[in-house]
Write a protein that holds these residues in place. Structure first.
Motif, PDB file in Angstrom:
ATOM      1  N   MET A   1       0.847  -1.181   0.000  1.00 41.99           N
ATOM      2  CA  MET A   1       0.000   0.000   0.000  1.00 41.99           C
ATOM      3  C   MET A   1       0.883   1.231   0.000  1.00 41.99           C
ATOM      4  O   MET A   1       1.925   1.264   0.641  1.00 41.99           O
ATOM      5  CB  MET A   1      -0.903  -0.025   1.235  1.00 41.99           C
ATOM      6  N   GLN A   2       0.448   2.246  -0.700  1.00 39.89           N
ATOM      7  CA  GLN A   2       1.190   3.499  -0.759  1.00 39.89           C
ATOM      8  C   GLN A   2       1.148   4.202   0.595  1.00 39.89           C
ATOM      9  O   GLN A   2       0.162   4.116   1.328  1.00 39.89           O
ATOM     10  CB  GLN A   2       0.564   4.408  -1.822  1.00 39.89           C
ATOM     11  N   GLN A   3       2.245   4.870   0.938  1.00 40.53           N
ATOM     12  CA  GLN A   3       2.314   5.592   2.205  1.00 40.53           C
ATOM     13  C   GLN A   3       1.293   6.728   2.223  1.00 40.53           C
ATOM     14  O   GLN A   3       1.097   7.412   1.223  1.00 40.53           O
ATOM     15  CB  GLN A   3       3.723   6.160   2.415  1.00 40.53           C
ATOM     16  N   LEU A   4       0.656   6.907   3.371  1.00 40.36           N
ATOM     17  CA  LEU A   4      -0.311   7.986   3.530  1.00 40.36           C
ATOM     18  C   LEU A   4       0.418   9.325   3.602  1.00 40.36           C
ATOM     19  O   LEU A   4       1.522   9.410   4.147  1.00 40.36           O
ATOM     20  CB  LEU A   4      -1.107   7.779   4.817  1.00 40.36           C
ATOM     21  N   THR A   5      -0.197  10.361   3.064  1.00 38.12           N
ATOM     22  CA  THR A   5       0.382  11.695   3.217  1.00 38.12           C
ATOM     23  C   THR A   5       0.266  12.108   4.680  1.00 38.12           C
ATOM     24  O   THR A   5      -0.554  11.559   5.435  1.00 38.12           O
ATOM     25  CB  THR A   5      -0.352  12.719   2.337  1.00 38.12           C
ATOM     26  N   ARG A   6       1.067  13.062   5.071  1.00 32.50           N
ATOM     27  CA  ARG A   6       1.078  13.481   6.472  1.00 32.50           C
ATOM     28  C   ARG A   6      -0.299  13.945   6.954  1.00 32.50           C
ATOM     29  O   ARG A   6      -0.743  13.510   8.025  1.00 32.50           O
ATOM     30  CB  ARG A   6       2.124  14.571   6.689  1.00 32.50           C
ATOM     31  N   PRO A   7      -1.013  14.809   6.213  1.00 28.22           N
ATOM     32  CA  PRO A   7      -2.338  15.224   6.699  1.00 28.22           C
ATOM     33  C   PRO A   7      -3.329  14.057   6.819  1.00 28.22           C
ATOM     34  O   PRO A   7      -4.093  13.984   7.782  1.00 28.22           O
ATOM     35  CB  PRO A   7      -2.825  16.231   5.660  1.00 28.22           C
ATOM     36  N   VAL A   8      -3.296  13.144   5.872  1.00 21.79           N
ATOM     37  CA  VAL A   8      -4.200  11.996   5.921  1.00 21.79           C
ATOM     38  C   VAL A   8      -3.823  11.093   7.096  1.00 21.79           C
ATOM     39  O   VAL A   8      -4.694  10.632   7.845  1.00 21.79           O
ATOM     40  CB  VAL A   8      -4.170  11.214   4.588  1.00 21.79           C
ATOM     41  N   ARG A   9      -2.527  10.846   7.275  1.00 24.28           N
ATOM     42  CA  ARG A   9      -2.074  10.002   8.377  1.00 24.28           C
ATOM     43  C   ARG A   9      -2.468  10.600   9.716  1.00 24.28           C
ATOM     44  O   ARG A   9      -2.980   9.903  10.592  1.00 24.28           O
ATOM     45  CB  ARG A   9      -0.561   9.804   8.312  1.00 24.28           C
ATOM     46  N   ARG A  10      -2.280  11.892   9.871  1.00 25.83           N
ATOM     47  CA  ARG A  10      -2.598  12.541  11.142  1.00 25.83           C
ATOM     48  C   ARG A  10      -4.105  12.529  11.416  1.00 25.83           C
ATOM     49  O   ARG A  10      -4.535  12.282  12.538  1.00 25.83           O
ATOM     50  CB  ARG A  10      -2.059  13.960  11.161  1.00 25.83           C
ATOM     51  N   THR A  11      -4.892  12.773  10.381  1.00 26.53           N
ATOM     52  CA  THR A  11      -6.350  12.727  10.525  1.00 26.53           C
ATOM     53  C   THR A  11      -6.801  11.323  10.911  1.00 26.53           C
ATOM     54  O   THR A  11      -7.617  11.136  11.823  1.00 26.53           O
ATOM     55  CB  THR A  11      -7.037  13.170   9.221  1.00 26.53           C
ATOM     56  N   LEU A  12      -6.256  10.332  10.233  1.00 27.12           N
ATOM     57  CA  LEU A  12      -6.612   8.953  10.516  1.00 27.12           C
ATOM     58  C   LEU A  12      -6.142   8.536  11.908  1.00 27.12           C
ATOM     59  O   LEU A  12      -6.838   7.794  12.609  1.00 27.12           O
ATOM     60  CB  LEU A  12      -6.012   8.032   9.450  1.00 27.12           C
ATOM     61  N   LEU A  13      -4.990   9.024  12.328  1.00 23.27           N
ATOM     62  CA  LEU A  13      -4.493   8.722  13.670  1.00 23.27           C
ATOM     63  C   LEU A  13      -5.430   9.297  14.734  1.00 23.27           C
ATOM     64  O   LEU A  13      -5.752   8.618  15.714  1.00 23.27           O
ATOM     65  CB  LEU A  13      -3.077   9.263  13.846  1.00 23.27           C
ATOM     66  N   VAL A  14      -5.880  10.530  14.543  1.00 21.93           N
ATOM     67  CA  VAL A  14      -6.823  11.133  15.494  1.00 21.93           C
ATOM     68  C   VAL A  14      -8.115  10.320  15.528  1.00 21.93           C
ATOM     69  O   VAL A  14      -8.640  10.017  16.613  1.00 21.93           O
ATOM     70  CB  VAL A  14      -7.109  12.613  15.134  1.00 21.93           C
ATOM     71  N   LEU A  15      -8.619   9.936  14.370  1.00 25.10           N
ATOM     72  CA  LEU A  15      -9.824   9.108  14.310  1.00 25.10           C
ATOM     73  C   LEU A  15      -9.615   7.777  15.019  1.00 25.10           C
ATOM     74  O   LEU A  15     -10.462   7.346  15.807  1.00 25.10           O
ATOM     75  CB  LEU A  15     -10.232   8.870  12.849  1.00 25.10           C
ATOM     76  N   HIS A  16      -8.484   7.141  14.757  1.00 21.54           N
ATOM     77  CA  HIS A  16      -8.194   5.842  15.371  1.00 21.54           C
ATOM     78  C   HIS A  16      -8.112   5.950  16.893  1.00 21.54           C
ATOM     79  O   HIS A  16      -8.690   5.126  17.607  1.00 21.54           O
ATOM     80  CB  HIS A  16      -6.893   5.269  14.803  1.00 21.54           C
ATOM     81  N   VAL A  17      -7.429   6.959  17.386  1.00 23.94           N
ATOM     82  CA  VAL A  17      -7.324   7.134  18.842  1.00 23.94           C
ATOM     83  C   VAL A  17      -8.708   7.416  19.427  1.00 23.94           C
ATOM     84  O   VAL A  17      -9.080   6.847  20.467  1.00 23.94           O
ATOM     85  CB  VAL A  17      -6.313   8.252  19.194  1.00 23.94           C
ATOM     86  N   ALA A  18      -9.494   8.245  18.756  1.00 23.52           N
ATOM     87  CA  ALA A  18     -10.831   8.584  19.265  1.00 23.52           C
ATOM     88  C   ALA A  18     -11.736   7.353  19.332  1.00 23.52           C
ATOM     89  O   ALA A  18     -12.394   7.121  20.360  1.00 23.52           O
ATOM     90  CB  ALA A  18     -11.471   9.664  18.391  1.00 23.52           C
TER      91      ALA A  18
END
Length: 185
Positions: free
Chosen positions: A1-18
């Motif tokens: 899988m292609q690496q996520l861009t920084r904004p997408v990764r950070r958004t997804l990380l916040v969603l995952h933690v939430a």
């Protein structure tokens, strides 16, 4: 899988933690309701506790569990952590899969059965509705701890990938050094 861009990764990380924290909070709530239903001397209170558990089980458990699993999977596949490179990620993934399956095939049916018995006026103490959320809560605390601490090392697959990347980097450096020397003369 292609690496996520920084904004997408950070958004997804916040969603995952939430959603992960929501799942933990949900199981603590289910534990409190299970203890109430199991220990109260009031049939009306037990009925209310089991009905509340049913609402949580029907509307929240599955969506929150699946959101946690999917967001974690996408994060692992779209970042350098990978799914099978580090032992802590691998353990976290499989514990999440197991707890999602147990939530769907054990916890929710147990809640539904107990809520139906409570509605019929035949509910007795349900220790399984205390044990299951207690085990789930302990598991989610453990998953949270390994997410923060990132213990253990690379998996065998992770070691092979790291060695291949290092060999590739050495080959690029050697190739670059050979071209630089050829241009000097």
């Amino acid at each position: 899988m292609q690496q996520l861009t920084r904004p997408v990764r950070r958004t997804l990380l916040v969603l995952h933690v939430a959603v992960s924290v929501s799942w933990l909070g949900l199981t603590v709530g289910l534990l409190a309701l299970g203890i109430t239903g199991c220990t109260t001397g009031s049939p009306d209170m037990a009925t209310a506790a089991y009905r509340a558990m049913k609402i949580f089980g029907d509307w929240l458990v599955l969506p929150v569990a699946l959101a946690t699993l999917v967001s974690g999977l996408v994060l692992s596949l779209g970042t350098p952590w990978g799914l099978a490179r580090h032992r802590w990620v691998y353990v976290k993934f499989w514990l999440t899969v197991v707890t999602v399956l147990l939530s769907v095939f054990a916890l929710r049916p147990g809640i539904n059965r107990q809520a139906a018995e409570a509605a019929a006026g035949t509910a007795g103490p349900a220790i399984d509705l205390v044990v299951a959320p207690a085990v789930a809560t302990a598991t989610y605390f453990f998953i949270t701890a390994i997410s923060v601490l990132k213990p253990w090392g690379l998996t065998a697959h992770g070691h092979r990938l790291r060695e291949a990347q290092a060999a590739e980097a050495r080959a690029r450096r050697a190739q670059g050094n050979g071209k630089a020397g050829a241009n000097v003369g």
